[in-house]
Design a protein around this motif. Structure first.
Motif, PDB file in Angstrom:
ATOM      1  N   ALA A  35       0.823  -1.211   0.000  1.00 48.96           N
ATOM      2  CA  ALA A  35       0.000   0.000   0.000  1.00 48.96           C
ATOM      3  C   ALA A  35       0.858   1.262   0.000  1.00 48.96           C
ATOM      4  CB  ALA A  35      -0.941   0.003   1.199  1.00 48.96           C
ATOM      5  N   CYS A  36       2.098   1.146   0.461  1.00 50.73           N
ATOM      6  CA  CYS A  36       3.013   2.296   0.517  1.00 50.73           C
ATOM      7  C   CYS A  36       3.893   2.408  -0.721  1.00 50.73           C
ATOM      8  CB  CYS A  36       3.902   2.194   1.751  1.00 50.73           C
ATOM      9  SG  CYS A  36       2.978   2.288   3.275  1.00 50.73           S
ATOM     10  N   VAL A  37       3.743   1.489  -1.650  1.00 50.30           N
ATOM     11  CA  VAL A  37       4.582   1.475  -2.845  1.00 50.30           C
ATOM     12  C   VAL A  37       3.784   2.045  -4.016  1.00 50.30           C
ATOM     13  CG1 VAL A  37       5.856  -0.007  -4.448  1.00 50.30           C
ATOM     14  CG2 VAL A  37       5.879  -0.516  -2.001  1.00 50.30           C
ATOM     15  N   ALA A  38       4.362   3.000  -4.727  1.00 46.60           N
ATOM     16  CA  ALA A  38       3.689   3.632  -5.869  1.00 46.60           C
ATOM     17  C   ALA A  38       3.787   2.747  -7.111  1.00 46.60           C
ATOM     18  CB  ALA A  38       4.322   4.993  -6.153  1.00 46.60           C
ATOM     19  N   GLU A  39       2.933   3.034  -8.054  1.00 49.10           N
ATOM     20  CA  GLU A  39       3.009   2.382  -9.360  1.00 49.10           C
ATOM     21  C   GLU A  39       4.206   2.942 -10.108  1.00 49.10           C
ATOM     22  OE1 GLU A  39       1.454  -0.164 -10.280  1.00 49.10           O
ATOM     23  OE2 GLU A  39      -0.226  -0.195  -8.903  1.00 49.10           O
ATOM     24  N   PRO A  40       4.869   2.217 -10.967  1.00 49.77           N
ATOM     25  CA  PRO A  40       4.533   0.867 -11.407  1.00 49.77           C
ATOM     26  C   PRO A  40       5.124  -0.236 -10.517  1.00 49.77           C
ATOM     27  CG  PRO A  40       6.347   1.670 -12.712  1.00 49.77           C
ATOM     28  CD  PRO A  40       5.965   2.793 -11.773  1.00 49.77           C
ATOM     29  N   ALA A  41       5.887   0.154  -9.510  1.00 52.60           N
ATOM     30  CA  ALA A  41       6.543  -0.852  -8.668  1.00 52.60           C
ATOM     31  C   ALA A  41       5.533  -1.750  -7.958  1.00 52.60           C
ATOM     32  CB  ALA A  41       7.463  -0.172  -7.656  1.00 52.60           C
ATOM     33  N   ARG A  42       4.401  -1.203  -7.531  1.00 53.62           N
ATOM     34  CA  ARG A  42       3.410  -2.024  -6.830  1.00 53.62           C
ATOM     35  C   ARG A  42       2.909  -3.156  -7.720  1.00 53.62           C
ATOM     36  NH1 ARG A  42      -1.374   1.198  -5.464  1.00 53.62           N
ATOM     37  NH2 ARG A  42       0.044   2.224  -4.060  1.00 53.62           N
ATOM     38  N   SER A  43       2.562  -2.850  -8.957  1.00 59.47           N
ATOM     39  CA  SER A  43       2.087  -3.892  -9.885  1.00 59.47           C
ATOM     40  C   SER A  43       3.180  -4.916 -10.164  1.00 59.47           C
ATOM     41  CB  SER A  43       1.623  -3.274 -11.202  1.00 59.47           C
ATOM     42  OG  SER A  43       0.463  -2.512 -10.988  1.00 59.47           O
ATOM     43  N   THR A  44       4.405  -4.430 -10.308  1.00 59.00           N
ATOM     44  CA  THR A  44       5.537  -5.324 -10.545  1.00 59.00           C
ATOM     45  C   THR A  44       5.700  -6.293  -9.372  1.00 59.00           C
ATOM     46  OG1 THR A  44       6.643  -3.724 -11.962  1.00 59.00           O
ATOM     47  CG2 THR A  44       8.040  -5.378 -10.913  1.00 59.00           C
ATOM     48  N   LEU A  45       5.662  -5.769  -8.154  1.00 62.59           N
ATOM     49  CA  LEU A  45       5.807  -6.640  -6.980  1.00 62.59           C
ATOM     50  C   LEU A  45       4.618  -7.581  -6.822  1.00 62.59           C
ATOM     51  CD1 LEU A  45       7.428  -4.400  -4.223  1.00 62.59           C
ATOM     52  CD2 LEU A  45       8.515  -6.030  -5.765  1.00 62.59           C
ATOM     53  N   ASN A  46       3.433  -7.142  -7.196  1.00 61.49           N
ATOM     54  CA  ASN A  46       2.278  -8.046  -7.135  1.00 61.49           C
ATOM     55  C   ASN A  46       2.443  -9.222  -8.095  1.00 61.49           C
ATOM     56  OD1 ASN A  46       0.393  -7.307  -5.093  1.00 61.49           O
ATOM     57  ND2 ASN A  46      -0.079  -5.458  -6.253  1.00 61.49           N
ATOM     58  N   ARG A  47       3.036  -8.979  -9.257  1.00 65.73           N
ATOM     59  CA  ARG A  47       3.292 -10.081 -10.201  1.00 65.73           C
ATOM     60  C   ARG A  47       4.347 -11.037  -9.649  1.00 65.73           C
ATOM     61  NH1 ARG A  47       4.006  -6.234 -14.850  1.00 65.73           N
ATOM     62  NH2 ARG A  47       1.998  -5.235 -14.841  1.00 65.73           N
ATOM     63  N   VAL A  48       5.385 -10.476  -9.047  1.00 61.03           N
ATOM     64  CA  VAL A  48       6.423 -11.307  -8.430  1.00 61.03           C
ATOM     65  C   VAL A  48       5.816 -12.120  -7.284  1.00 61.03           C
ATOM     66  CG1 VAL A  48       8.577 -11.238  -7.100  1.00 61.03           C
ATOM     67  CG2 VAL A  48       8.334  -9.826  -9.152  1.00 61.03           C
ATOM     68  N   ARG A  49       4.995 -11.471  -6.476  1.00 57.69           N
ATOM     69  CA  ARG A  49       4.327 -12.147  -5.361  1.00 57.69           C
ATOM     70  C   ARG A  49       3.489 -13.325  -5.857  1.00 57.69           C
ATOM     71  NH1 ARG A  49      -0.216  -8.922  -1.779  1.00 57.69           N
ATOM     72  NH2 ARG A  49      -0.376 -10.379  -0.007  1.00 57.69           N
ATOM     73  N   ALA A  50       2.731 -13.128  -6.933  1.00 51.72           N
ATOM     74  CA  ALA A  50       1.897 -14.194  -7.491  1.00 51.72           C
ATOM     75  C   ALA A  50       2.754 -15.353  -7.991  1.00 51.72           C
ATOM     76  CB  ALA A  50       1.026 -13.645  -8.622  1.00 51.72           C
ATOM     77  N   ALA A  51       3.875 -15.041  -8.627  1.00 52.49           N
ATOM     78  CA  ALA A  51       4.766 -16.101  -9.122  1.00 52.49           C
ATOM     79  C   ALA A  51       5.355 -16.893  -7.958  1.00 52.49           C
ATOM     80  CB  ALA A  51       5.878 -15.499  -9.974  1.00 52.49           C
ATOM     81  N   ILE A  52       5.762 -16.195  -6.915  1.00 54.47           N
ATOM     82  CA  ILE A  52       6.307 -16.877  -5.728  1.00 54.47           C
ATOM     83  C   ILE A  52       5.225 -17.758  -5.112  1.00 54.47           C
ATOM     84  CG2 ILE A  52       7.204 -16.591  -3.389  1.00 54.47           C
ATOM     85  CD1 ILE A  52       8.431 -13.879  -4.385  1.00 54.47           C
ATOM     86  N   ARG A  53       4.046 -17.191  -4.924  1.00 55.02           N
ATOM     87  CA  ARG A  53       2.945 -17.924  -4.299  1.00 55.02           C
ATOM     88  C   ARG A  53       2.633 -19.213  -5.059  1.00 55.02           C
ATOM     89  NH1 ARG A  53      -1.709 -14.223  -3.742  1.00 55.02           N
ATOM     90  NH2 ARG A  53      -0.679 -13.455  -1.894  1.00 55.02           N
ATOM     91  N   SER A  54       2.729 -19.177  -6.385  1.00 56.79           N
ATOM     92  CA  SER A  54       2.416 -20.369  -7.183  1.00 56.79           C
ATOM     93  C   SER A  54       3.498 -21.445  -7.080  1.00 56.79           C
ATOM     94  CB  SER A  54       2.195 -19.988  -8.650  1.00 56.79           C
ATOM     95  OG  SER A  54       3.419 -19.633  -9.264  1.00 56.79           O
TER      96      SER A  54
END
Length: 143
Positions: A35-54
């Motif tokens: 929530a404290c990270v601005a775009e585009p870094a937030r979207s980038t980290l969300n994609r990384v998070r999803a890949a890790i989670r999988s």
């Protein structure tokens, strides 16, 4: 969250990627951190998070370790974070060394893979790194 002391290094949730002041103290969850990270870094980290989670076992948990997001399964497997000019994945030095050829084109150091705030690491590569880290932790427990 305190700012880094060096003028060249940015805090993991502050600097130019933060749209607003972070909450007092370290974030308590990955969602709070993001929530404290601005775009585009937030979207980038969300994609990384999803890949890790999988790639992690279903019983793995998300946590904050050293003030940044991490995934834990018996021990911390990997960390990831946003900085002012890049994002990073921290899969440990031995995993980075094992995948050095596949990481050409990315800035790497002993324990860090850096990538642009607007371009996540390929999901397939993140999954390979995470699976290698899981295998590493499992083999250490068997010894």
């Amino acid at each position: 969250m305190k700012k880094a002391k060096s003028g060249k290094r940015g805090s993991a949730a502050t600097g130019s990627v933060a749209p607003k002041s972070p909450p007092k103290g370290a974030p308590k969850s990955i969602d709070e951190y993001l929530a404290c990270v601005a775009e585009p870094a937030r979207s980038t980290l969300n994609r990384v998070r999803a890949a890790i989670r999988s790639a992690v076992p279903p019983e793995a948990t998300e946590t904050i370790s050293y003030g940044i997001p991490a995934f834990k399964h018996k021990q911390v497997l990997v960390w990831f974070a946003a900085f002012s000019k890049h994002c990073s994945l921290f899969p440990t030095s031995s995993v980075i060394e094992a995948f050095k050829k596949e990481l050409k084109g990315f800035t790497i150091s002993k324990g860090t893979i850096q990538f642009p705030t607007d371009k996540p690491l390929p999901a397939a590569l993140v999954k390979k790194l995470v699976k290698a880290r899981i295998a590493q932790t499992e083999s250490k427990k068997r010894r």
